[in-house]
Design a protein around this motif. Structure first.
Motif, PDB file in Angstrom:
ATOM      1  N   PRO A  27      13.899  -1.444  14.612  1.00  0.00           N
ATOM      2  CA  PRO A  27      12.662  -2.003  14.831  1.00  0.00           C
ATOM      3  C   PRO A  27      12.123  -1.572  13.549  1.00  0.00           C
ATOM      4  CG  PRO A  27      12.174  -1.630  17.000  1.00  0.00           C
ATOM      5  CD  PRO A  27      13.776  -1.033  16.522  1.00  0.00           C
ATOM      6  N   GLU A  28      12.832  -0.410  13.431  1.00  0.00           N
ATOM      7  CA  GLU A  28      12.207   0.839  12.161  1.00  0.00           C
ATOM      8  C   GLU A  28      13.014  -0.353  10.962  1.00  0.00           C
ATOM      9  OE1 GLU A  28      13.074   2.294  14.796  1.00  0.00           O
ATOM     10  OE2 GLU A  28      11.375   3.102  15.291  1.00  0.00           O
ATOM     11  N   GLN A  29      14.345  -0.720  10.798  1.00  0.00           N
ATOM     12  CA  GLN A  29      15.132  -1.413   9.766  1.00  0.00           C
ATOM     13  C   GLN A  29      14.756  -2.398   9.614  1.00  0.00           C
ATOM     14  OE1 GLN A  29      19.238  -1.224  11.872  1.00  0.00           O
ATOM     15  NE2 GLN A  29      19.982   0.169  10.088  1.00  0.00           N
ATOM     16  N   LYS A  30      14.220  -3.842  10.206  1.00  0.00           N
ATOM     17  CA  LYS A  30      13.499  -4.463  10.010  1.00  0.00           C
ATOM     18  C   LYS A  30      12.063  -4.134   9.078  1.00  0.00           C
ATOM     19  CE  LYS A  30      16.067  -6.951  14.206  1.00  0.00           C
ATOM     20  NZ  LYS A  30      15.383  -7.101  15.717  1.00  0.00           N
ATOM     21  N   PHE A  31      12.180  -3.486   9.486  1.00  0.00           N
ATOM     22  CA  PHE A  31      10.071  -2.731   9.059  1.00  0.00           C
ATOM     23  C   PHE A  31       9.984  -2.893   7.910  1.00  0.00           C
ATOM     24  CE2 PHE A  31       6.067  -0.709   8.758  1.00  0.00           C
ATOM     25  CZ  PHE A  31       5.113  -1.004   8.769  1.00  0.00           C
ATOM     26  N   SER A  32      10.961  -1.892   7.514  1.00  0.00           N
ATOM     27  CA  SER A  32      11.208  -1.179   6.401  1.00  0.00           C
ATOM     28  C   SER A  32      11.968  -2.330   5.504  1.00  0.00           C
ATOM     29  CB  SER A  32      12.506   0.016   6.489  1.00  0.00           C
ATOM     30  OG  SER A  32      12.771   0.421   4.638  1.00  0.00           O
ATOM     31  N   LEU A  33      12.513  -3.513   5.438  1.00  0.00           N
ATOM     32  CA  LEU A  33      12.763  -3.796   5.057  1.00  0.00           C
ATOM     33  C   LEU A  33      11.870  -5.303   4.866  1.00  0.00           C
ATOM     34  CD1 LEU A  33      16.671  -5.104   6.527  1.00  0.00           C
ATOM     35  CD2 LEU A  33      16.461  -4.283   4.736  1.00  0.00           C
ATOM     36  N   VAL A  34      11.033  -6.080   5.596  1.00  0.00           N
ATOM     37  CA  VAL A  34      10.130  -6.612   5.329  1.00  0.00           C
ATOM     38  C   VAL A  34       9.000  -5.686   4.072  1.00  0.00           C
ATOM     39  CG1 VAL A  34       8.203  -7.487   6.336  1.00  0.00           C
ATOM     40  CG2 VAL A  34      11.069  -8.040   7.447  1.00  0.00           C
ATOM     41  N   ILE A  35       8.825  -4.829   4.528  1.00  0.00           N
ATOM     42  CA  ILE A  35       7.294  -4.376   3.616  1.00  0.00           C
ATOM     43  C   ILE A  35       7.743  -3.641   2.463  1.00  0.00           C
ATOM     44  CG2 ILE A  35       6.193  -2.165   3.529  1.00  0.00           C
ATOM     45  CD1 ILE A  35       5.099  -4.534   5.843  1.00  0.00           C
ATOM     46  N   SER A  36       9.142  -2.778   1.952  1.00  0.00           N
ATOM     47  CA  SER A  36       9.824  -2.740   0.608  1.00  0.00           C
ATOM     48  C   SER A  36      10.101  -4.239   0.121  1.00  0.00           C
ATOM     49  CB  SER A  36      10.984  -1.940   1.011  1.00  0.00           C
ATOM     50  OG  SER A  36      12.165  -2.374   2.250  1.00  0.00           O
ATOM     51  N   GLY A  37      10.819  -5.263   0.952  1.00  0.00           N
ATOM     52  CA  GLY A  37      10.978  -5.406   0.076  1.00  0.00           C
ATOM     53  C   GLY A  37       9.503  -6.823  -1.020  1.00  0.00           C
ATOM     54  N   GLU A  38       8.413  -6.919   0.788  1.00  0.00           N
ATOM     55  CA  GLU A  38       7.331  -7.558  -0.135  1.00  0.00           C
ATOM     56  C   GLU A  38       6.836  -6.418  -1.464  1.00  0.00           C
ATOM     57  OE1 GLU A  38       3.662  -9.477  -0.278  1.00  0.00           O
ATOM     58  OE2 GLU A  38       5.908 -10.551   0.389  1.00  0.00           O
ATOM     59  N   HIS A  39       6.704  -5.493  -1.370  1.00  0.00           N
ATOM     60  CA  HIS A  39       6.085  -4.737  -1.898  1.00  0.00           C
ATOM     61  C   HIS A  39       6.498  -5.191  -3.163  1.00  0.00           C
ATOM     62  CE1 HIS A  39       4.677  -1.716  -4.363  1.00  0.00           C
ATOM     63  NE2 HIS A  39       5.933  -0.403  -4.780  1.00  0.00           N
ATOM     64  N   VAL A  40       8.109  -5.136  -3.583  1.00  0.00           N
ATOM     65  CA  VAL A  40       8.876  -5.599  -5.167  1.00  0.00           C
ATOM     66  C   VAL A  40       7.845  -6.630  -5.603  1.00  0.00           C
ATOM     67  CG1 VAL A  40      10.958  -6.016  -5.921  1.00  0.00           C
ATOM     68  CG2 VAL A  40      10.739  -3.983  -4.612  1.00  0.00           C
ATOM     69  N   LEU A  41       8.074  -7.933  -4.365  1.00  0.00           N
ATOM     70  CA  LEU A  41       7.780  -9.185  -4.499  1.00  0.00           C
ATOM     71  C   LEU A  41       6.401  -9.553  -5.019  1.00  0.00           C
ATOM     72  CD1 LEU A  41       9.622 -11.213  -1.446  1.00  0.00           C
ATOM     73  CD2 LEU A  41       9.750 -11.300  -3.577  1.00  0.00           C
ATOM     74  N   THR A  42       5.597  -8.673  -4.169  1.00  0.00           N
ATOM     75  CA  THR A  42       3.772  -8.635  -5.213  1.00  0.00           C
ATOM     76  C   THR A  42       3.759  -8.048  -6.050  1.00  0.00           C
ATOM     77  OG1 THR A  42       3.651  -8.298  -2.771  1.00  0.00           O
ATOM     78  CG2 THR A  42       1.217  -7.805  -4.706  1.00  0.00           C
ATOM     79  N   THR A  43       4.744  -6.958  -6.645  1.00  0.00           N
ATOM     80  CA  THR A  43       4.575  -6.468  -8.003  1.00  0.00           C
ATOM     81  C   THR A  43       4.832  -7.844  -9.325  1.00  0.00           C
ATOM     82  OG1 THR A  43       5.236  -4.171  -7.222  1.00  0.00           O
ATOM     83  CG2 THR A  43       5.413  -4.311  -9.273  1.00  0.00           C
ATOM     84  N   MET A  44       5.800  -7.976  -8.736  1.00  0.00           N
ATOM     85  CA  MET A  44       6.836  -8.734  -9.332  1.00  0.00           C
ATOM     86  C   MET A  44       6.345  -9.851 -10.097  1.00  0.00           C
ATOM     87  SD  MET A  44       9.031  -7.874 -11.052  1.00  0.00           S
ATOM     88  CE  MET A  44      10.578  -6.185 -11.471  1.00  0.00           C
ATOM     89  N   ILE A  45       5.121 -10.569  -9.159  1.00  0.00           N
ATOM     90  CA  ILE A  45       4.696 -12.113  -9.166  1.00  0.00           C
ATOM     91  C   ILE A  45       3.272 -11.524  -9.913  1.00  0.00           C
ATOM     92  CG2 ILE A  45       3.225 -13.299  -7.752  1.00  0.00           C
ATOM     93  CD1 ILE A  45       5.367 -12.882  -5.256  1.00  0.00           C
TER      94      ILE A  45
END
Length: 207
Positions: free
Chosen positions: A46-64
């Motif tokens: 669960p920790e790996q899955k959570f990290s993938l989703v949250i870290s990915g969303e942080h990059v996406l939000t920054t670029m958008i």
């Protein structure tokens, strides 16, 4: 085929990439990403899955927020079954003012020179793509991801490797910047192959 709005080029996304609707809110985007992570990496913690989703969303939000014209993300299974993620963002740069149109070769060389000054530890050079000349910069960045995303009081340090291709447009002043980012530095060699396929597909748009 992904057409870049405001530019005269298009490119192909390889299998595993999902393009995001730039008008979509973060909540439905994260829910879809979580479903994709569950489907592809059922054995991940669960920790790996959570990290993938949250870290990915942080990059996406920054670029958008930076005005990206295209944002996509991939989930890949690396050797040994390790889950891995990378993000591709495309931004169109149109100069507001300045000198008149310069030839594409000079513009790319000028950008490479600026990158060498700004990022002395980066790998900087010029590459010839099917669409034409491009400046290339590969570097590592040390980021502080907001801890609130993980339910923590302090920022979470993260190291990402990023490749930037600055591609001068054929239709006049301006360029398209391709930014490819991943936290999975250990598997950068595999991502180089993925990125190579993307940039080699950049072609002139034809109506």
């Amino acid at each position: 085929m992904s057409v870049v709005e405001g530019a005269d080029l298009w490119f192909e996304l390889p299998p595993g990439f999902v393009e995001f609707d730039l008008a979509e809110g973060p909540e439905p985007r994260m829910l879809r990403m979580a479903d994709a992570v569950d489907a592809l990496f059922a054995a991940a913690t669960p920790e790996q899955k959570f990290s993938l989703v949250i870290s990915g969303e942080h990059v996406l939000t920054t670029m958008i927020s930076a005005g990206a014209a295209h944002v996509s993300s991939c989930l890949l299974r690396m050797p040994g079954g390790e889950p891995s993620q990378a993000t591709l963002c495309v931004l169109v740069e149109r100069p507001q003012a300045g000198p008149g149109f310069q030839d594409r070769d000079s513009a790319a060389r000028r950008t490479a020179a600026q990158w060498r000054t700004l990022h002395p530890d980066a790998e900087v050079g010029l590459v010839m793509l099917p669409y034409g000349i491009s400046a290339l910069c590969v570097r590592e960045q040390h980021l502080a991801v907001p801890g609130a995303l993980f339910g923590l009081p302090d920022p979470v340090p993260a190291t990402v490797r990023q490749a930037e291709f600055w591609v001068p447009l054929k239709t006049g002043p301006g360029a398209v910047l391709f930014v490819f980012t991943t936290q999975d530095v250990a598997h950068w060699a595999q991502y180089v192959d993925v990125l190579s396929g993307i940039v080699k597909s950049i072609s002139e748009e034809r109506v």
